[in-house]
Design an enzyme around this catalytic site. Structure first.
Site, short mmCIF file in Angstrom:
data_model
loop_
_atom_site.label_atom_id
_atom_site.label_comp_id
_atom_site.label_asym_id
_atom_site.label_seq_id
_atom_site.Cartn_x
_atom_site.Cartn_y
_atom_site.Cartn_z
N GLY A 95 0.86 -1.19 0.00
CA GLY A 95 0.00 0.00 0.00
C GLY A 95 0.89 1.23 0.00
O GLY A 95 2.05 1.18 -0.44
N PHE A 96 0.37 2.32 0.53
CA PHE A 96 1.12 3.58 0.49
C PHE A 96 2.44 3.48 1.26
O PHE A 96 3.48 3.92 0.79
CB PHE A 96 0.27 4.71 1.06
CG PHE A 96 -0.80 5.16 0.12
CD1 PHE A 96 -0.50 6.01 -0.92
CD2 PHE A 96 -2.10 4.72 0.26
CE1 PHE A 96 -1.48 6.43 -1.81
CE2 PHE A 96 -3.09 5.12 -0.62
CZ PHE A 96 -2.78 5.97 -1.66
N GLY A 97 2.40 2.90 2.46
CA GLY A 97 3.59 2.84 3.30
C GLY A 97 4.62 1.86 2.75
O GLY A 97 5.79 2.20 2.56
N GLU A 126 -18.32 11.64 1.00
CA GLU A 126 -18.06 11.48 -0.43
C GLU A 126 -19.02 10.47 -1.05
O GLU A 126 -19.56 10.69 -2.13
CB GLU A 126 -16.59 11.06 -0.65
CG GLU A 126 -15.65 12.23 -0.40
CD GLU A 126 -14.16 11.87 -0.31
OE1 GLU A 126 -13.35 12.78 -0.23
OE2 GLU A 126 -13.83 10.66 -0.29
N VAL A 180 -0.19 -12.91 4.66
CA VAL A 180 0.57 -13.16 5.89
C VAL A 180 -0.41 -13.47 7.01
O VAL A 180 -1.45 -12.81 7.15
CB VAL A 180 1.44 -11.91 6.23
CG1 VAL A 180 2.10 -12.07 7.59
CG2 VAL A 180 2.49 -11.70 5.14
N ASP A 203 -1.20 2.92 8.64
CA ASP A 203 -2.43 2.79 9.43
C ASP A 203 -2.33 1.75 10.55
O ASP A 203 -3.21 1.69 11.41
CB ASP A 203 -3.60 2.38 8.51
CG ASP A 203 -4.11 3.55 7.68
OD1 ASP A 203 -3.52 4.64 7.77
OD2 ASP A 203 -5.11 3.37 6.96
C1 LIG Z 1 -12.25 4.70 1.17
C2 LIG Z 1 -11.00 5.36 1.68
C3 LIG Z 1 -10.76 6.70 1.37
C4 LIG Z 1 -9.60 7.31 1.84
N1 LIG Z 1 -9.37 8.63 1.50
C5 LIG Z 1 -8.20 9.20 1.86
C6 LIG Z 1 -7.90 10.53 1.42
O1 LIG Z 1 -8.69 11.17 0.74
N2 LIG Z 1 -6.70 11.05 1.78
C7 LIG Z 1 -5.80 10.34 2.54
O2 LIG Z 1 -4.71 10.84 2.81
N3 LIG Z 1 -6.08 9.11 2.98
C8 LIG Z 1 -7.25 8.52 2.66
N4 LIG Z 1 -7.53 7.24 3.09
C9 LIG Z 1 -6.59 6.58 4.02
C10 LIG Z 1 -5.40 6.03 3.29
O3 LIG Z 1 -5.80 5.27 2.18
C11 LIG Z 1 -4.61 5.19 4.30
O4 LIG Z 1 -4.20 6.01 5.35
C12 LIG Z 1 -3.39 4.57 3.63
O5 LIG Z 1 -3.78 3.68 2.61
C13 LIG Z 1 -2.54 3.84 4.67
O6 LIG Z 1 -1.44 3.26 4.03
P1 LIG Z 1 -0.86 1.87 4.55
O7 LIG Z 1 0.35 1.60 3.76
O8 LIG Z 1 -0.77 1.88 6.02
O9 LIG Z 1 -1.99 0.80 4.21
P2 LIG Z 1 -2.68 0.45 2.82
O10 LIG Z 1 -2.44 1.48 1.80
O11 LIG Z 1 -4.07 0.09 3.18
O12 LIG Z 1 -1.91 -0.87 2.36
C14 LIG Z 1 -1.99 -2.06 3.06
C15 LIG Z 1 -1.53 -3.17 2.13
O13 LIG Z 1 -1.33 -4.33 2.90
C16 LIG Z 1 -1.87 -5.45 2.23
N5 LIG Z 1 -2.23 -6.42 3.26
C17 LIG Z 1 -3.11 -6.26 4.29
N6 LIG Z 1 -3.15 -7.37 5.04
C18 LIG Z 1 -2.26 -8.24 4.51
C19 LIG Z 1 -1.86 -9.57 4.84
N7 LIG Z 1 -2.36 -10.21 5.88
N8 LIG Z 1 -0.95 -10.17 4.06
C20 LIG Z 1 -0.43 -9.53 2.97
N9 LIG Z 1 -0.78 -8.28 2.62
C21 LIG Z 1 -1.67 -7.65 3.37
C22 LIG Z 1 -3.08 -4.89 1.50
O14 LIG Z 1 -3.44 -5.70 0.40
C23 LIG Z 1 -2.56 -3.51 1.08
O15 LIG Z 1 -1.96 -3.55 -0.20
C24 LIG Z 1 -8.68 6.59 2.66
C25 LIG Z 1 -8.93 5.26 2.96
C26 LIG Z 1 -10.08 4.64 2.48
C27 LIG Z 1 -10.33 3.20 2.80
#
Ligand SMILES: Cc1cc2nc3c(=O)[nH]c(=O)nc-3n(C[C@H](O)[C@H](O)[C@H](O)COP(=O)(O)OP(=O)(O)OC[C@H]3O[C@@H](n4cnc5c(N)ncnc54)[C@H](O)[C@@H]3O)c2cc1C
Length: 424
Positions: free
Chosen positions: A21-23, A178, A87, A307
């Site tokens: 994801g983003f991180g 939204e 995982v 997150d």
């Molecule tokens: C509908 C929606 C709208 C949003 N709008 C905004 C916005 O307008 N602006 C903003 O800044 N933020 C927004 N966010 C929040 C933003 O998307 C999150 O803060 C961001 O995605 C967090 O990044 P991350 O890397 O922690 O997790 P994510 O981007 O969620 O990535 C997590 C990744 O881990 C993978 N994963 C999860 N569990 C497992 C597992 N057990 N095994 C293997 N892989 C796994 C998933 O497939 C995913 O690819 C929104 C979120 C949602 C749901």
């Protein structure tokens, strides 16, 4: 014969990153030129731009416009191997990630598995009131919304028709607002003149919020502006009352029973179960409480970001669950690992750069709080559009999404109105 350590090939640290994801993706990219080997594991084969998911759920965009194959993204990054697998555990004693594709050993581990929906104990609501987190969620919601109009057109039963034409979104944070705004536009504008027995514009769109106001994270003035905009496009906003029940036929908001066939959950978020895999201390939302460099207190080689993490940064600010925060954390942790592997002094503690927050309410309407400046209306909407187009992965996607938005702005159409995996 034993080989002298001096002539053995130098072992590169193995960094395992869970979640693209983003991180996770930002950490992967930031380590592109570092002397490390990376294994990037994700349960999906694509990186998803979640902020635009609601546009897939309301048929404005199609899934491929907001998702990109992970393999394509890291194709040129030779120090990165990609594994598609889910995982389910981490053996920290043996330093091994346990997933559906086997065991992956690590020297450094970055956990970036994001968040999921929180139904506050009402797990039985998950089927009736799906949340919006993945492409599957978005296409399921799209199907339910479009199918409701189709079924309303063919039923003779007045009460059923009313329930089919009632849509409830639970939770008035940015996603809920939204969603409600986009459903209202779909009903009032996009579907205009396309049905013969029903008037789609008569659909009731309810936005239910247990708290006192919509978009509570924004200043009161912007929240008021958003409320007026929502009401103008025909969204019924019900604040100060929690949803007490929802099933396939109705939703109960406070003590008001509303026959309703489509309910969408945008009320709660909780972290992925990563903290449990790591036996880490968590906050109420299940986020792992991490050190100032995102490592776990007793495991300096394990980092939890995005997150899934709870961090108060060097300036004393609680880092929010937003995409830019996850991206910044990914880059920062990559820097920590780089320094550590090179046996150089650690970088200063993480400090979050807050570029602002925004929410769009409907066509031409948004609110924004950028560097302390609050504004709304048309300028905020254009700013929202630019800010959401630029980080989309792939030049083609940026151009196509931009053109699609312009087209639907001028014509009120939505190009992705497909009912797939139809269910009666
Ligand atoms: C509908 C929606 C709208 C949003 N709008 C905004 C916005 O307008 N602006 C903003 O800044 N933020 C927004 N966010 C929040 C933003 O998307 C999150 O803060 C961001 O995605 C967090 O990044 P991350 O890397 O922690 O997790 P994510 O981007 O969620 O990535 C997590 C990744 O881990 C993978 N994963 C999860 N569990 C497992 C597992 N057990 N095994 C293997 N892989 C796994 C998933 O497939 C995913 O690819 C929104 C979120 C949602 C749901």
């Amino acid at each position: 014969m034993t080989t002298s350590p001096a002539i053995l090939p130098k072992h590169k640290p193995h960094v395992v990153i869970i979640g693209a994801g983003f991180g996770g993706l930002s950490a992967t990219r930031a380590l592109a030129k570092s002397p490390v080997d990376i294994t990037l594991i994700d349960k999906h084969n694509y990186h998803l731009f979640q902020p635009l998911l609601y546009q897939v759920a309301t048929a404005a965009l199609s899934p491929a416009q907001i998702a990109q194959p992970i393999r394509a993204i890291v194709r040129k990054q030779k120090n990165c191997v990609t594994e598609m697998g889910e995982v389910h555990g981490i053996d920290t004693a043996r330093k091994i990630v346990l997933s559906s594709v086997g065991e992956t050993p690590y020297d450094y581990l970055i956990v970036a598995t994001g968040a999921t929906h929180d139904y506050f104990g009402h797990t039985d609501w998950t089927q009736t009131a799906p949340g919006l987190k993945s492409i599957d969620d978005a296409t399921l919601i799209r199907r339910r919304i479009l199918q409701a109009f189709e079924q309303a057109e063919t039923t003779e039963d007045k009460n059923l028709r009313r329930a089919l034409l009632t849509f409830t979104v639970v939770g008035a944070g940015p996603t809920g607002v939204e969603m409600a705004g986009a459903i209202a536009e779909l009903a009032r504008h996009t579907l205009k003149g396309e049905f013969r027995r029903i008037d789609p514009a008569s659909a009731r769109i309810i936005l239910a919020e247990a708290g006192p106001r919509v978009l509570a994270a924004f200043p009161e003035k912007l929240s008021q502006e958003a409320l007026k905009d929502l009401e103008k496009i025909g969204v019924e906003v019900k604040t100060g009352r929690a949803v007490n029940s929802c099933d396939a036929d109705e939703v109960i908001i406070g003590d008001e029973v509303i026959p309703c066939r489509t309910i969408i959950w945008a009320a709660g978020v909780k972290a992925s179960p990563a903290a449990a895999w790591l036996e880490a201390k968590t906050d109420k939302a299940g986020r792992a409480i991490v050190e100032a460099d995102y490592s776990l207190p007793s495991q300096p080689d394990v980092f939890v970001i995005g997150d899934t993490a709870n961090l108060t940064d060097a300036a004393g600010n609680s880092v929010p669950g937003l995409a830019p925060a996850a991206v910044q954390a990914g880059k920062y942790v990559a820097g920590v690992i780089r320094k550590r592997a090179a046996q150089e002094p650690a970088p200063p503690p993480f400090k979050y750069f807050d570029a602002g927050t925004m929410a769009t309410i409907g066509r031409g309407k948004a609110i924004a709080l950028i560097r302390g400046v609050a504004f709304g209306g048309f300028i905020a909407w254009w700013t929202w559009g630019l800010i959401h187009i630029m980080p989309l992965i792939g030049f083609r996607n940026r151009i196509i999404v931009g053109l699609d938005w312009l087209w639907s702005y001028f014509t009120n159409t939505r190009g992705a109105r497909l009912i797939t995996a139809y269910k009666k």
